[in-house]
Design a protein around this motif. Structure first.
Motif, short mmCIF file in Angstrom:
data_model
loop_
_atom_site.label_atom_id
_atom_site.label_comp_id
_atom_site.label_asym_id
_atom_site.label_seq_id
_atom_site.Cartn_x
_atom_site.Cartn_y
_atom_site.Cartn_z
N LYS A 67 55.90 11.40 28.97
CA LYS A 67 55.09 10.86 29.92
C LYS A 67 55.20 9.26 29.96
O LYS A 67 55.29 8.85 28.96
N LYS A 92 45.20 -1.80 26.88
CA LYS A 92 43.93 -2.45 27.15
C LYS A 92 43.69 -3.99 26.57
O LYS A 92 44.06 -3.94 25.35
N ARG A 120 54.24 5.44 29.38
CA ARG A 120 53.29 4.77 28.78
C ARG A 120 52.39 4.16 29.57
O ARG A 120 52.90 3.33 30.33
N ARG A 121 51.08 4.04 29.26
CA ARG A 121 50.17 3.24 30.02
C ARG A 121 49.87 1.78 29.19
O ARG A 121 50.14 1.84 27.77
N PRO A 122 49.98 0.90 29.84
CA PRO A 122 49.78 -0.62 29.28
C PRO A 122 48.33 -0.56 28.58
O PRO A 122 47.43 0.01 28.79
#
Length: 64
Positions: free
Chosen positions: A57, A63, A59-61
């Motif tokens: 999937k 936080k 990757r999300r940045p």
């Protein structure tokens, strides 16, 4: 690369067939067993990599 892999598979299959037909010799049997084991490991590794790529999937940045 697929053609090379098929050639290796054909060679190992031939060796296994020859072992069945010929008189049993322990060093030869050990060699063929090791080659078959290596082939199985390599195939599992390829399948595992393909699954990892397929299921990966984005990757999300992180936080801040």
């Amino acid at each position: 690369m697929a053609k090379k892999q098929a050639a290796v598979d054909n060679l190992i299959d031939s060796l296994v067939w020859m072992r069945r037909k010929a008189k049993r010799q322990e060093p030869v049997d050990d060699l063929i067993d090791a080659l078959v084991k290596m082939r199985r490991k390599a195939k599992k590794k390829v399948v595992k990599k393909k699954k990892a790529k397929k299921n990966k999937k984005p990757r999300r940045p992180a936080k801040r």
